[in-house]
Design an enzyme around this catalytic site. Structure first.
Site, short mmCIF file in Angstrom:
data_model
loop_
_atom_site.label_atom_id
_atom_site.label_comp_id
_atom_site.label_asym_id
_atom_site.label_seq_id
_atom_site.Cartn_x
_atom_site.Cartn_y
_atom_site.Cartn_z
N TYR A 197 1.37 3.67 6.24
CA TYR A 197 2.48 3.69 7.20
C TYR A 197 2.41 4.92 8.11
O TYR A 197 3.05 4.96 9.16
CB TYR A 197 3.84 3.69 6.48
N LYS A 250 -5.34 -0.87 -5.79
CA LYS A 250 -6.27 -1.96 -5.48
C LYS A 250 -7.66 -1.32 -5.49
O LYS A 250 -8.42 -1.38 -4.52
CB LYS A 250 -5.89 -2.57 -4.12
N ASP A 268 -2.03 -7.11 -6.96
CA ASP A 268 -1.79 -8.56 -6.97
C ASP A 268 -1.32 -9.00 -8.36
O ASP A 268 -0.38 -9.79 -8.50
CB ASP A 268 -3.02 -9.36 -6.50
N ASP A 281 6.76 -0.48 -1.31
CA ASP A 281 7.72 -1.13 -0.43
C ASP A 281 7.91 -2.58 -0.88
O ASP A 281 9.03 -3.06 -1.07
CB ASP A 281 7.15 -1.07 1.01
N ASP A 311 11.12 -4.23 -3.59
CA ASP A 311 12.01 -5.31 -3.16
C ASP A 311 11.93 -6.48 -4.14
O ASP A 311 12.94 -7.09 -4.48
CB ASP A 311 11.63 -5.81 -1.76
#
Ligand code: NAD
Length: 359
Positions: free
Chosen positions: A141, A192, A224, A248, A252
């Site tokens: 980001y 990852k 994943d 992020d 959620d």
């Protein structure tokens, strides 16, 4: 020494829920030895209306001087046509960046009284208590270079950079391990590493950091798989630590396991434990001004503030017990109502929690 709390109600339901937070803090100050004083400031749309900017210098100066910051929410439809540089959300992002709040803690706790509000089966979510520790000021980001460019062929190409330095990984790792020491002493680092070199380094550094915490059990999971495990068997997790973007998304996902957005608090901390505390929901313009918003996410954010920034863990537990007691009494704001319970307003819920603090 008296600790200073900066209160930033923001926009929409921010005003209403923050009034309940202050009510609870006032009661703790009057009856339970909490030594705090309040300052108030404007942020988001409320600040834009007065100063033409969502983060006035005065608010930033007060935020830097405070021991902790309590924020309601920012944003409203009337600001959506503004230039992005002065939209309310910029005030929030500006505070996080300016105060270097790199460690974002998002607990996902399932209250037994609300098990049926979850979309998952009761046996999957009952007893759930996860802490997601998300890196908040680095990663893709913020990484550079970034942008959209036109190639020689005339085709456009978008690009971002995923970058983490060792020190950035170390400090978020320490944050997660420190928290695990106060919980069930398990950290799952989500990366990852099979595809991204940056998270290969992330994994290596996490293993290094773990050496300083021999009591904590460290495991690793690819993102994943973590996304899948969170809905398959979420109770396997204690603390999850991960990058900005993965955090992020996963936080959620985890928040929805518990049923209502009106129940979930958050903390964003700097290297010294100073923090900004806020519910994870937004300003809910559709219900603003109606005295029906759920203030519990904000009251639980106050509990996090007492625990992580104001060194008052017993008062934090007192608030959490009071929230539990009020739910046991069957009191519900509209968002968590179910048959057989009683609907109360925002201020009635705040009054009930304040009364239950005495127990
Ligand atoms: P939202 O979280 O404000 O609302 C989503 C839905 O949840 C709405 O139906 C709302 O009524 C409900 N809801 C939210 N909080 C509730 C509460 N405490 N009690 C009962 N119901 C509640 O998200 P949105 O509608 O996507 O965004 C509204 C505004 O908030 C936008 O301007 C957005 O940019 C902003 N926003 C701010 C933050 C923040 O300040 N941290 C976070 C998310 C969104």
């Amino acid at each position: 020494m008296t600790k200073k709390i900066l209160v930033l109600p923001g926009d929409g339901i921010g005003q209403e829920i923050m009034a309940e937070a202050v009510k609870v803090l006032e009661k703790l100050r009057a009856n339970h030895g909490l030594d705090v004083e309040f300052e108030w400031g404007l942020v988001g749309g409320a600040a834009y209306d007065k100063y033409g900017t969502p983060l006035p210098e005065e608010t930033l100066t007060r935020a830097k001087a405070a021991d902790a910051i309590l924020l309601g929410a920012v944003g409203a439809p009337k600001y959506e046509s503004l230039d992005i540089s002065v939209r309310p959300e910029k005030g929030l992002l500006g505070l996080r960046a300016e105060l270097k709040l790199f460690s974002n803690l998002r607990p996902a706790i399932m209250y037994p009284q609300l098990v049926h509000a979850s979309t998952l089966k009761p046996e999957v979510v009952s007893g759930l208590d996860i802490m997601i520790v998300r890196e908040l000021t680095g990663g893709i980001y913020f990484g550079k270079p970034r942008g959209i460019r036109t190639l020689e062929t005339g085709e456009r190409e978008g690009f971002n950079t995923l970058v983490y330095s060792e020190s950035e990984i170390q400090r978020i790792g320490r944050s997660a391990f420190d928290i695990a020491m106060k919980r069930n002493k398990r950290v799952c680092s989500v990366d990852k590493a099979n595809v991204l070199e940056c998270t290969e380094l992330w994994r290596e550094v996490m293993i290094e950091v773990a050496k300083d915490y021999p009591e904590v059990k460290l495991s690793h999971m690819y993102v994943d798989n973590a996304a899948m495990q969170l809905v398959r068997a979420p109770k396997q997790f204690d603390v999850i630590v991960t990058t900005n973007m993965f955090g992020d998304i996963l936080s959620d996902e985890a928040s929805m396991l518990t049923g209502s957005i009106g129940m979930l608090p958050s903390a964003s901390l700097d290297a010294k434990g100073k923090g900004m505390y806020e519910p994870i929901h937004g300003s809910a313009p559709d219900i603003a001004g109606k005295n029906i918003a759920n203030p519990l996410a904000t009251l639980l954010s106050v509990a996090m503030m007492l625990r992580y920034s104001l060194n008052a863990p017993s008062l934090a537990s007192r608030i959490e017990r009071a929230v539990n007691a009020v739910l046991d009494q069957g009191l519900r704001t509209a968002d968590i109502y179910s048959e057989g319970t009683k609907t109360v307003s925002t201020s009635e819920m705040g009054d009930a929690v304040t009364a239950a603090l005495a127990a």
